[in-house]
Design an enzyme around this catalytic site. Structure first.
Site, mmCIF file in Angstrom:
data_model
loop_
_atom_site.group_PDB
_atom_site.id
_atom_site.type_symbol
_atom_site.label_atom_id
_atom_site.label_comp_id
_atom_site.label_asym_id
_atom_site.label_seq_id
_atom_site.Cartn_x
_atom_site.Cartn_y
_atom_site.Cartn_z
ATOM 1 N N HIS A 1 0.705 -1.317 0.200
ATOM 2 C CA HIS A 1 -0.008 -0.111 0.094
ATOM 3 C C HIS A 1 1.060 1.270 -0.031
ATOM 4 O O HIS A 1 1.441 1.229 1.029
ATOM 5 C CB HIS A 1 -1.091 0.281 1.006
ATOM 6 C CG HIS A 1 -1.749 0.685 1.298
ATOM 7 N ND1 HIS A 1 -3.030 1.012 1.912
ATOM 8 C CD2 HIS A 1 -1.750 2.491 1.283
ATOM 9 C CE1 HIS A 1 -3.794 2.278 1.941
ATOM 10 N NE2 HIS A 1 -2.212 2.774 1.252
ATOM 11 N N LEU B 1 -4.711 9.468 7.477
ATOM 12 C CA LEU B 1 -6.212 8.869 7.920
ATOM 13 C C LEU B 1 -6.229 7.081 7.559
ATOM 14 O O LEU B 1 -5.204 6.792 7.177
ATOM 15 C CB LEU B 1 -7.579 9.163 6.877
ATOM 16 C CG LEU B 1 -7.611 10.678 7.740
ATOM 17 C CD1 LEU B 1 -9.093 11.490 6.432
ATOM 18 C CD2 LEU B 1 -8.228 10.887 8.843
ATOM 19 N N HIS C 1 0.906 5.408 -1.849
ATOM 20 C CA HIS C 1 1.147 6.298 -2.872
ATOM 21 C C HIS C 1 2.575 7.097 -2.983
ATOM 22 O O HIS C 1 2.121 7.668 -3.009
ATOM 23 C CB HIS C 1 0.215 7.220 -1.751
ATOM 24 C CG HIS C 1 -1.535 6.716 -1.068
ATOM 25 N ND1 HIS C 1 -2.387 7.327 -1.956
ATOM 26 C CD2 HIS C 1 -1.420 6.631 0.121
ATOM 27 C CE1 HIS C 1 -3.614 6.721 -0.694
ATOM 28 N NE2 HIS C 1 -2.843 6.781 -0.251
ATOM 29 N N ASP D 1 1.373 3.058 3.317
ATOM 30 C CA ASP D 1 0.435 3.757 2.935
ATOM 31 C C ASP D 1 1.388 4.908 3.031
ATOM 32 O O ASP D 1 0.594 6.463 3.352
ATOM 33 C CB ASP D 1 -0.643 4.272 4.173
ATOM 34 C CG ASP D 1 -1.434 4.943 3.665
ATOM 35 O OD1 ASP D 1 -1.841 5.455 2.592
ATOM 36 O OD2 ASP D 1 -2.272 5.503 4.706
#
Length: 348
Positions: free
Chosen positions: A17, A223, A19, A251
């Protein structure tokens, strides 16, 4: 009493995961991931979300163009689920090896999620197709109703969305991403082989006191939000137990400094530079280094049905300071643990 290990040698890990953003930000952050990880599940929540095969192919190429020479890295692309997504397009992308998985963002749950799913019923035909294909569904597990407290969003999601979905589609492979609560830890532990979870370094290392006591620390704001200590401990105990359906998902979510340090700051921790050493520190603190390699390098491929990476990575007990900031074209990035000392670092 045996002396502590000075070197940890593990199969090359994957980040399930991450970004990577786009444009100049992408060019800045990709090397921090590609240097260490063999593969990474790339989130599709760009300003214009990745909802088509062609968009995913183009984005994958932009990522590959940013990988430095000598890095052996494969980005695994995901499709952003929307209420209007065509199931045939999703299936085509999966069969052509473009889409590895699809991502369910509840509308407005996090950064660039305004295009997200308004209800599971709206995408049920797509989810039924995914179940038939054996295509994993990646879930940001929070409800976004205005009347639900932000600290309760994950637990409420389990009861009202996740469990009904899994009762209806019993063989759909689901990754409950970046779990943050004892509720989620117990739910995944009690689940069957079609349910797995990723866990971030920040949710293992910190709780909401670390973010809020003695001043607000915006670079710990992400989040799902950091929870109470009892939830942090449940996550630590889950990974320390050697549970095989939990695996590494950083994340890592970069935002420029001025978008974090502001009156209404963005959610996300850019942890790619220090994540692997951070995980190692947690496993060591929990006397669970025997399970470290599986969490980083084995459990994810097993769930996804992919081969384990052939290379190796070594971490050394060598205290190093995380940079205070990383330059961007017109701003800077403040990495997770900026200015702090980490005791495990990847051997270059």
């Amino acid at each position: 009493m045996t002396a502590p290990s000075q070197v940890l040698k593990i199969r090359r890990p994957d980040d399930w995961h991450v970004h990577l953003r786009d444009g100049d930000m992408l060019k800045t952050v990709v090397p921090y991931t590609s240097e260490i990880y063999g593969r990474a599940i790339v989130m599709p929540n760009l300003a214009s979300p990745i909802t088509t095969v062609d968009a995913a192919i183009a984005y994958r190429q932009r990522i590959l163009d940013a990988v430095p020479a000598g890095h052996d890295f494969t980005p695994l692309m995901t499709c952003y689920l929307t209420d209007s997504l065509d199931a045939d397009e999703l299936e085509r992308g999966f069969h052509e090896g473009v889409f590895t998985a699809a991502k369910l963002y509840p509308a407005n749950a996090t950064t660039n999620s305004s295009h997200g799913v308004t209800s599971v019923d709206a995408i049920m035909p797509v989810l039924e197709r995914m179940e038939k294909l054996g295509m994993p569904l990646l879930v940001h597990g929070e409800v976004t109703h205005a009347d639900v407290d932000i600290f309760d969003r994950e637990a409420r999601f389990i009861d009202t969305v996740m469990e009904p979905l899994r009762q209806r589609l019993t063989t759909l492979k689901v990754v409950f991403e970046h779990i943050t609560t004892k509720d989620a830890a117990q739910y995944v532990r009690d689940g069957n082989d079609y349910l797995a979870a990723t866990i971030t370094p920040q949710h293992l290392m910190f709780n909401r006191n670390d973010m809020l006591v003695g001043g607000i620390r915006p670079h710990l704001y992400c989040l799902p939000i950091l929870k109470r200590n009892i939830h942090q401990q449940a996550l630590r105990e889950l990974v320390a137990s050697g549970f095989t359906r939990a695996f590494l998902g950083t994340d890592s979510a970069p935002h420029s400094r001025h978008r974090k340090e502001t009156s209404c700051g963005c959610a996300g921790c850019f942890n790619a530079p220090s994540a692997l050493g951070s995980y190692a520190a947690v496993f060591e603190e929990m006397n669970a280094l025997a399970h470290f390699e599986a969490f980083c390098s084995l459990n994810g491929p097993q769930f996804y049905g992919l081969p384990v990476n052939t290379g190796w990575v070594e971490l050394v007990r060598d205290e190093q300071q995380v940079p205070e900031n990383i330059a961007l074209a017109d701003d800077s990035l403040v990495p997770f643990l900026a200015g702090e000392t980490v005791r495990w670092s990847v051997k270059k």
